[in-house]
Scaffold this active site. Structure first.
Site, PDB file in Angstrom:
ATOM      1  N   ASN A  12      52.296  51.613  19.754  1.00 13.36           N
ATOM      2  CA  ASN A  12      50.914  51.212  19.504  1.00 13.36           C
ATOM      3  C   ASN A  12      50.930  50.201  18.359  1.00 13.36           C
ATOM      4  OD1 ASN A  12      48.228  51.026  18.826  1.00 13.36           O
ATOM      5  ND2 ASN A  12      47.993  53.155  18.164  1.00 13.36           N
ATOM      6  N   LYS A  14      48.508  48.571  17.216  1.00 11.05           N
ATOM      7  CA  LYS A  14      47.237  48.565  16.482  1.00 11.05           C
ATOM      8  C   LYS A  14      46.767  47.117  16.277  1.00 11.05           C
ATOM      9  CE  LYS A  14      48.607  52.966  14.614  1.00 11.05           C
ATOM     10  NZ  LYS A  14      48.555  53.949  13.555  1.00 11.05           N
ATOM     11  N   HIS A  97      42.152  57.515  20.009  1.00 10.96           N
ATOM     12  CA  HIS A  97      43.023  57.502  18.830  1.00 10.96           C
ATOM     13  C   HIS A  97      42.197  57.880  17.598  1.00 10.96           C
ATOM     14  CE1 HIS A  97      45.644  56.090  15.633  1.00 10.96           C
ATOM     15  NE2 HIS A  97      46.629  56.129  16.519  1.00 10.96           N
ATOM     16  N   GLU A  99      42.099  56.707  14.761  1.00 10.49           N
ATOM     17  CA  GLU A  99      41.524  55.566  14.041  1.00 10.49           C
ATOM     18  C   GLU A  99      40.238  55.094  14.709  1.00 10.49           C
ATOM     19  OE1 GLU A  99      45.094  53.233  13.965  1.00 10.49           O
ATOM     20  OE2 GLU A  99      45.960  54.629  12.511  1.00 10.49           O
ATOM     21  N   GLU A 168      48.738  63.859  17.712  1.00  4.84           N
ATOM     22  CA  GLU A 168      49.001  63.074  16.509  1.00  4.84           C
ATOM     23  C   GLU A 168      48.221  63.661  15.336  1.00  4.84           C
ATOM     24  OE1 GLU A 168      50.198  58.797  17.580  1.00  4.84           O
ATOM     25  OE2 GLU A 168      48.028  58.844  17.569  1.00  4.84           O
ATOM     26  N   GLY A 174      51.151  57.066   9.848  1.00  3.57           N
ATOM     27  CA  GLY A 174      51.375  56.004   8.864  1.00  3.57           C
ATOM     28  C   GLY A 174      51.676  56.500   7.461  1.00  3.57           C
ATOM     29  N   SER A 213      54.386  58.957  12.346  1.00  2.00           N
ATOM     30  CA  SER A 213      55.590  58.672  11.548  1.00  2.00           C
ATOM     31  C   SER A 213      56.897  58.928  12.290  1.00  2.00           C
ATOM     32  CB  SER A 213      55.548  59.457  10.225  1.00  2.00           C
ATOM     33  OG  SER A 213      54.439  59.056   9.451  1.00  2.00           O
TER      34      SER A 213
HETATM   35  P1  PGA Z   1      52.668  55.752  12.941  1.00  2.00           P
HETATM   36  O1  PGA Z   1      51.376  55.706  13.880  1.00  2.00           O
HETATM   37  O2  PGA Z   1      53.878  55.867  13.842  1.00  2.00           O
HETATM   38  O3  PGA Z   1      52.637  54.458  12.183  1.00  2.00           O
HETATM   39  O4  PGA Z   1      52.536  56.952  12.061  1.00  2.00           O
HETATM   40  C1  PGA Z   1      51.293  56.513  15.029  1.00  2.00           C
HETATM   41  C2  PGA Z   1      50.003  56.256  15.773  1.00  2.00           C
HETATM   42  O5  PGA Z   1      48.951  56.076  15.144  1.00  2.00           O
HETATM   43  O6  PGA Z   1      50.002  56.238  17.008  1.00  2.00           O
END
Ligand code: PGA
Length: 252
Positions: A12, A14, A97, A99, A168, A174, A213
């Site tokens: 992803n 983003k 997601h 976010e 997640e 992140g 992560s």
């Molecule tokens: P990350 O994000 O691997 O940077 O922690 C995962 C995600 O949001 O899908």
């Protein structure tokens, strides 16, 4: 567990990536070409601006979107429909997601409408769920995730070919933090039970990704957990080398 589809490692991107970033898709294709026995499917979900070029650059790598509108077409300025995605060769879409749930107030009911739209167009829906740090500390992680799954995935029309669940934990995205292997195992086992309750035999076959992560150094351990059928990867998906390190650690 029977007849599980191949694990999926999905990246992803983003809101990252200009045109020059498409060289990472090319680089990934090159790596795949020299590893014919990959035990997983690979997908990149670039920003909307790069989707069309990415589908042209990609051969083995699937290309997914990061969001979609539920309607077929109409007066929805700035939005994109599932049919527009399939029209350019996109095969999947990330939905719900955290976010988007946080930045755009997206609720599970809206996610469910988008999942239905994805099914209408023949797109794979990667439905994201996960608890916040506060919810985990309050002992509510399983409740929150169960509710999100029940409310975000419509019973009708959903099956193991058109739904992937991505667990997640919001606090792991992140941050470099990951849950313990036991916590991942417990959550994925509970999600499996829930999916079997909702979808019977298909629930046994739906892939459940872990996200948050994931990187080359922790992929073998996380992907080795029962009922973890791949990964949804943010930061470590931006460079083909980092992304492929995950595949090499877990699925070669
Ligand atoms: P990350 O994000 O691997 O940077 O922690 C995962 C995600 O949001 O899908």
């Amino acid at each position: 567990m029977t007849d599980l589809p191949k694990p999926l490692v999905a990246g992803n991107w983003k809101m990252n990536g200009l045109k020059a970033a498409l060289c990472e898709v090319d680089a990934l294709e090159e790596k795949i070409a020299s590893h014919l026995n990959l035990k997983c499917d690979l997908m990149i979900c670039p920003p909307a601006t790069l989707l069309c070029s990415a589908t042209i650059a990609a051969k083995k790598v699937e290309i997914g979107a990061q969001n979609v509108h539920a309607a077929f077409s109409g007066a929805h300025t700035g939005d994109i429909s599932t049919e527009m995605l399939t029209d350019i060769g996109v095969t999947a879409v990330i939905l719900g997601h955290s976010e988007r749930r946080a930045d755009h107030g997206e609720k599970s009911a809206q996610v469910a409408e988008k999942v239905a739209a994805a099914q209408r167009a023949g797109l794979l829906a990667i439905v994201c769920v996960g608890e916040t740090k506060e919810e985990r500390e309050a002992g509510q992680a399983l409740n929150v995730v169960s509710r999100q799954i029940a409310d975000s995935i419509p019973i009708e029309g959903s099956n193991a070919d058109n739904i992937v669940v991505a667990y997640e934990p919001v606090w792991a995205i992140g941050t470099g933090l990951t849950p313990s292997v036991n916590d991942v195992a417990e959550m994925h086992h509970s999600i499996r039970d829930l999916l079997k309750g909702m979808f019977e035999r298909d629930g046994d076959k739906m892939r459940i990704l872990y996200g948050g992560s994931v990187k080359g150094s922790n992929a073998a351990e996380l992907m080795g957990v029962d009922n973890v059928n791949g990964a949804l990867v943010g930061g470590a998906s931006l460079k083909a080398d980092d992304f492929f390190a995950i595949v090499e650690a877990a699925y070669l």
